[in-house]
Design a protein around this motif. Structure first.
Motif, PDB file in Angstrom:
ATOM      1  N   PHE A  40     -44.437  56.494   5.614  1.00 18.91           N
ATOM      2  CA  PHE A  40     -45.724  56.755   6.246  1.00 18.91           C
ATOM      3  C   PHE A  40     -46.238  58.087   5.732  1.00 18.91           C
ATOM      4  CE2 PHE A  40     -48.205  58.677   9.712  1.00 18.91           C
ATOM      5  CZ  PHE A  40     -49.157  57.699   9.890  1.00 18.91           C
ATOM      6  N   GLU A  41     -47.502  58.130   5.313  1.00 19.38           N
ATOM      7  CA  GLU A  41     -48.083  59.360   4.774  1.00 19.38           C
ATOM      8  C   GLU A  41     -49.431  59.649   5.419  1.00 19.38           C
ATOM      9  OE1 GLU A  41     -46.381  59.335   0.200  1.00 19.38           O
ATOM     10  OE2 GLU A  41     -48.520  59.026   0.548  1.00 19.38           O
ATOM     11  N   VAL A  42     -49.693  60.949   5.599  1.00 17.97           N
ATOM     12  CA  VAL A  42     -51.012  61.440   5.993  1.00 17.97           C
ATOM     13  C   VAL A  42     -51.461  62.353   4.865  1.00 17.97           C
ATOM     14  CG1 VAL A  42     -52.331  62.798   7.657  1.00 17.97           C
ATOM     15  CG2 VAL A  42     -50.466  61.315   8.454  1.00 17.97           C
ATOM     16  N   SER A  48     -58.465  66.602  -1.224  1.00 24.07           N
ATOM     17  CA  SER A  48     -57.533  66.826  -2.335  1.00 24.07           C
ATOM     18  C   SER A  48     -56.545  65.686  -2.530  1.00 24.07           C
ATOM     19  CB  SER A  48     -56.744  68.125  -2.099  1.00 24.07           C
ATOM     20  OG  SER A  48     -55.874  67.971  -0.981  1.00 24.07           O
ATOM     21  N   GLY A  49     -56.313  64.895  -1.493  1.00 24.00           N
ATOM     22  CA  GLY A  49     -55.325  63.839  -1.572  1.00 24.00           C
ATOM     23  C   GLY A  49     -53.903  64.343  -1.398  1.00 24.00           C
ATOM     24  N   LYS A  50     -53.749  65.649  -1.118  1.00 23.99           N
ATOM     25  CA  LYS A  50     -52.437  66.250  -0.928  1.00 23.99           C
ATOM     26  C   LYS A  50     -51.742  65.637   0.289  1.00 23.99           C
ATOM     27  CE  LYS A  50     -50.342  70.680   0.235  1.00 23.99           C
ATOM     28  NZ  LYS A  50     -50.609  72.093   0.565  1.00 23.99           N
ATOM     29  N   VAL A  51     -50.437  65.373   0.169  1.00 27.77           N
ATOM     30  CA  VAL A  51     -49.670  64.828   1.285  1.00 27.77           C
ATOM     31  C   VAL A  51     -49.443  65.944   2.307  1.00 27.77           C
ATOM     32  CG1 VAL A  51     -47.502  63.776   2.014  1.00 27.77           C
ATOM     33  CG2 VAL A  51     -48.536  63.108  -0.160  1.00 27.77           C
ATOM     34  N   LEU A  52     -49.983  65.760   3.521  1.00 25.31           N
ATOM     35  CA  LEU A  52     -49.819  66.737   4.590  1.00 25.31           C
ATOM     36  C   LEU A  52     -48.589  66.441   5.443  1.00 25.31           C
ATOM     37  CD1 LEU A  52     -53.531  66.949   5.768  1.00 25.31           C
ATOM     38  CD2 LEU A  52     -52.316  68.468   4.189  1.00 25.31           C
ATOM     39  N   VAL A 112     -41.393  65.189   5.970  1.00 24.48           N
ATOM     40  CA  VAL A 112     -41.894  66.303   5.172  1.00 24.48           C
ATOM     41  C   VAL A 112     -43.252  66.727   5.707  1.00 24.48           C
ATOM     42  CG1 VAL A 112     -42.626  67.027   2.867  1.00 24.48           C
ATOM     43  CG2 VAL A 112     -40.690  65.457   3.121  1.00 24.48           C
ATOM     44  N   ILE A 113     -43.396  68.034   5.921  1.00 21.20           N
ATOM     45  CA  ILE A 113     -44.689  68.604   6.316  1.00 21.20           C
ATOM     46  C   ILE A 113     -45.158  69.439   5.145  1.00 21.20           C
ATOM     47  CG2 ILE A 113     -45.902  70.104   7.939  1.00 21.20           C
ATOM     48  CD1 ILE A 113     -43.769  69.279  10.019  1.00 21.20           C
ATOM     49  N   GLY A 114     -46.287  69.042   4.553  1.00 16.96           N
ATOM     50  CA  GLY A 114     -46.750  69.679   3.329  1.00 16.96           C
ATOM     51  C   GLY A 114     -47.941  70.590   3.512  1.00 16.96           C
ATOM     52  N   ALA A 115     -48.288  70.939   4.745  1.00 16.62           N
ATOM     53  CA  ALA A 115     -49.429  71.827   4.988  1.00 16.62           C
ATOM     54  C   ALA A 115     -49.047  73.268   4.640  1.00 16.62           C
ATOM     55  CB  ALA A 115     -49.861  71.730   6.448  1.00 16.62           C
ATOM     56  N   ASP A 116     -50.042  74.071   4.328  1.00 16.80           N
ATOM     57  CA  ASP A 116     -49.791  75.478   4.015  1.00 16.80           C
ATOM     58  C   ASP A 116     -49.343  76.248   5.253  1.00 16.80           C
ATOM     59  OD1 ASP A 116     -50.489  75.082   1.361  1.00 16.80           O
ATOM     60  OD2 ASP A 116     -52.606  75.498   1.746  1.00 16.80           O
TER      61      ASP A 116
END
Length: 111
Positions: free
Chosen positions: A73-75, A80-84, A93-97
């Motif tokens: 599951f991805e958000v 940008s299409g970046k995986v958050l 995985v949490i990919g937010a800054d």
């Protein structure tokens, strides 16, 4: 049922319509200036199947929860299409800054 027309691209249905049994289609589009609204008195479920007809993913929007059953599951960020956020059976995985936790007890429960 709303206005139904057969066109070269398929079937065009305008207005409000009610389907009493499952609806199987390749694509559903709304007009560019209108949202697509799906309503149910219980929940709305979208199923994805492979070429053999086997269920490969399911998204259910209900009164109390939104549930996804899938391998991954991805958000993603809309621009940008970046995986958050992503989750699978092995990791989350949490990919937010930045990550903001508003409840310290929640953070302690994670540890």
């Amino acid at each position: 049922m709303g206005n139904l027309r057969v066109t070269k691209k398929g079937i065009r249905l305008e207005g409000i319509s009610e389907f009493l049994l499952p609806l199987y289609v390749k694509e559903i589009h709304s007009r560019k200036d209108s949202p697509l609204v799906l309503q149910s008195d219980r929940n709305v479920t979208v199923n994805a199947r492979n070429h053999l007809g086997q269920l490969t993913g399911q998204l259910t929007v209900g009164a109390d929860a939104v549930e996804a059953q899938c391998k991954r599951f991805e958000v993603r960020a809309s621009e940008s299409g970046k995986v958050l956020f992503s989750a699978d059976e092995d990791e989350i995985v949490i990919g937010a800054d930045r990550l903001k936790v508003t409840d310290l007890n929640l953070l302690l429960d994670l540890w």
